[in-house]
Design an enzyme around this catalytic site. Structure first.
Site, PDB file in Angstrom:
ATOM      1  N   ASP A  82       0.809  -1.215   0.000  1.00  0.00           N
ATOM      2  CA  ASP A  82       0.000   0.000   0.000  1.00  0.00           C
ATOM      3  C   ASP A  82       0.849   1.274   0.000  1.00  0.00           C
ATOM      4  O   ASP A  82       0.523   2.250  -0.674  1.00  0.00           O
ATOM      5  CB  ASP A  82      -0.932   0.002   1.216  1.00  0.00           C
ATOM      6  CG  ASP A  82      -2.014  -1.058   1.104  1.00  0.00           C
ATOM      7  OD1 ASP A  82      -2.367  -1.418  -0.025  1.00  0.00           O
ATOM      8  OD2 ASP A  82      -2.501  -1.528   2.145  1.00  0.00           O
ATOM      9  N   GLY A  83       1.956   1.278   0.769  1.00  0.00           N
ATOM     10  CA  GLY A  83       2.802   2.464   0.827  1.00  0.00           C
ATOM     11  C   GLY A  83       3.424   2.791  -0.512  1.00  0.00           C
ATOM     12  O   GLY A  83       3.475   3.953  -0.929  1.00  0.00           O
ATOM     13  N   GLU A 100      -6.709   9.820   2.437  1.00  0.00           N
ATOM     14  CA  GLU A 100      -7.238  10.585   3.552  1.00  0.00           C
ATOM     15  C   GLU A 100      -6.254  11.611   4.071  1.00  0.00           C
ATOM     16  O   GLU A 100      -5.035  11.493   3.885  1.00  0.00           O
ATOM     17  CB  GLU A 100      -7.643   9.665   4.717  1.00  0.00           C
ATOM     18  CG  GLU A 100      -6.485   9.131   5.549  1.00  0.00           C
ATOM     19  CD  GLU A 100      -5.736   7.983   4.933  1.00  0.00           C
ATOM     20  OE1 GLU A 100      -4.488   8.050   4.926  1.00  0.00           O
ATOM     21  OE2 GLU A 100      -6.364   7.029   4.441  1.00  0.00           O
ATOM     22  N   ALA A 141      -9.330   2.270   3.784  1.00  0.00           N
ATOM     23  CA  ALA A 141      -7.979   2.385   4.357  1.00  0.00           C
ATOM     24  C   ALA A 141      -8.101   2.788   5.834  1.00  0.00           C
ATOM     25  O   ALA A 141      -8.727   2.094   6.626  1.00  0.00           O
ATOM     26  CB  ALA A 141      -7.152   3.380   3.544  1.00  0.00           C
ATOM     27  N   ALA A 172      -9.807   5.182   7.294  1.00  0.00           N
ATOM     28  CA  ALA A 172     -11.180   5.446   7.717  1.00  0.00           C
ATOM     29  C   ALA A 172     -11.912   4.156   8.064  1.00  0.00           C
ATOM     30  O   ALA A 172     -12.699   4.100   9.012  1.00  0.00           O
ATOM     31  CB  ALA A 172     -11.933   6.195   6.612  1.00  0.00           C
TER      32      ALA A 172
END
Length: 292
Positions: free
Chosen positions: A68-69, A143, A184, A186
């Site tokens: 993800d990063g 986000e 993610a 949230a």
């Protein structure tokens, strides 16, 4: 073709070797960042470029290999270059990824044939004000979160929407997310899952000490506001978990729909519900309809 990878992973380096070989065989030019080229072994036939807007000139696609990063790092380049990103997941969940490590040959074939669709993902623009003055601007695909800086103390915040206050409480923070970011940070904070094609903004309190601290879903044209109350401890703004800015008491954060979307290349036309079930390994045994 621009290639970005998590070069600290052996799996990523093996995947890079496979992709480079397949793309060069099809006479597809490849660029990599100078900072990553040494870890990749300076693949023969690959152009090494310095980071910056000029690095993406003439590129058709950004191929990203990692978790993800790394995919969020690729999204920064995709937005900067104005070209689509195609992610290959080498991590755990990888909601932004379109393929898994076992699909590398398929990825090469589809890229060579230009057999993919491009969709826009909404972003958010972030403004930080102190005493009415703009002191910082940023953006995010997933986000923007306002979090406490001191682990041992709650952060006193007041939330507002479209210039009107909504609620205030002590908490660990607030997440302001896009539909893409709903799965993610949230999601981890208890927010709703929002389908990517839905245009909306989300506000999700984190561990709020209050009776009313429910997640909010607003219009995409709304302006979300989070103010660090005077007299409380310092907070920290995080954008996509990658870029940070310290927030003193009294600072106000405004979040609105971003001017520049991120483009994602899609290989599959499956509905988002199928992606949701696959990524989170949701139990669907007993469903009598068509599962495909």
């Amino acid at each position: 073709m621009f290639l970005l990878a998590h070069t600290g992973r052996e799996a990523a380096l093996k995947s890079v070797e496979c992709l480079v070989e397949g793309l060069l065989k099809a006479s597809i030019g490849i660029r990599v960042l100078a900072t990553e080229a040494p870890d990749m072994g300076y693949p023969e036939g690959v152009e090494v470029v310095q980071s910056g807007p000029a690095a993406g000139e003439g590129c058709e696609l950004i191929l990203v290999l990692g978790g993800d990063g790394t995919l969020l790092r690729g999204a920064e380049l995709a937005r900067e270059f104005g070209v689509p990103m195609l992610g290959v997941n080498l991590g755990r969940v990888g909601f932004l990824a379109e393929a898994e490590r076992d699909d590398l040959q398929k990825v090469v074939d589809r890229v060579v044939a230009q057999d993919y669709e491009v969709e826009q993902r909404m972003t958010i623009d972030v403004v930080v004000r102190e005493d009415g003055r703009v002191v910082h601007t940023d953006w995010a695909l997933n986000e923007a979160s306002v979090e406490k800086q001191a682990r041992e103390r709650m952060l006193e915040l007041i939330m507002g929407v479209d210039g009107r206050p909504v609620s205030s409480f002590g908490c660990d923070g607030v997440v302001c997310a896009t539909p893409t970011g709903s799965t993610a940070y949230a999601f981890s904070a208890g927010g709703p899952v929002v389908w990517p094609e839905v245009e909306a903004l989300l506000m999700v309190p984190i561990s709020a000490h209050a009776l009313f601290a429910r997640p909010l879903v607003t219009s995409p044209d709304s302006v979300l506001e989070v103010q660090v109350q005077p007299g409380t401890s310092h907070g920290v703004l995080w954008c996509d978990g990658r870029r940070t800015y310290e927030l003193p008491p009294g600072a106000r954060i405004e979040v609105r729909r971003g001017h520049n979307p991120v483009l994602l290349a899609r290989l599959h036309r499956a509905p988002f519900s199928k992606r949701l079930v696959t990524k989170f390994q949701l139990p669907v045994t007993g469903w009598r309809g068509n599962a495909e």
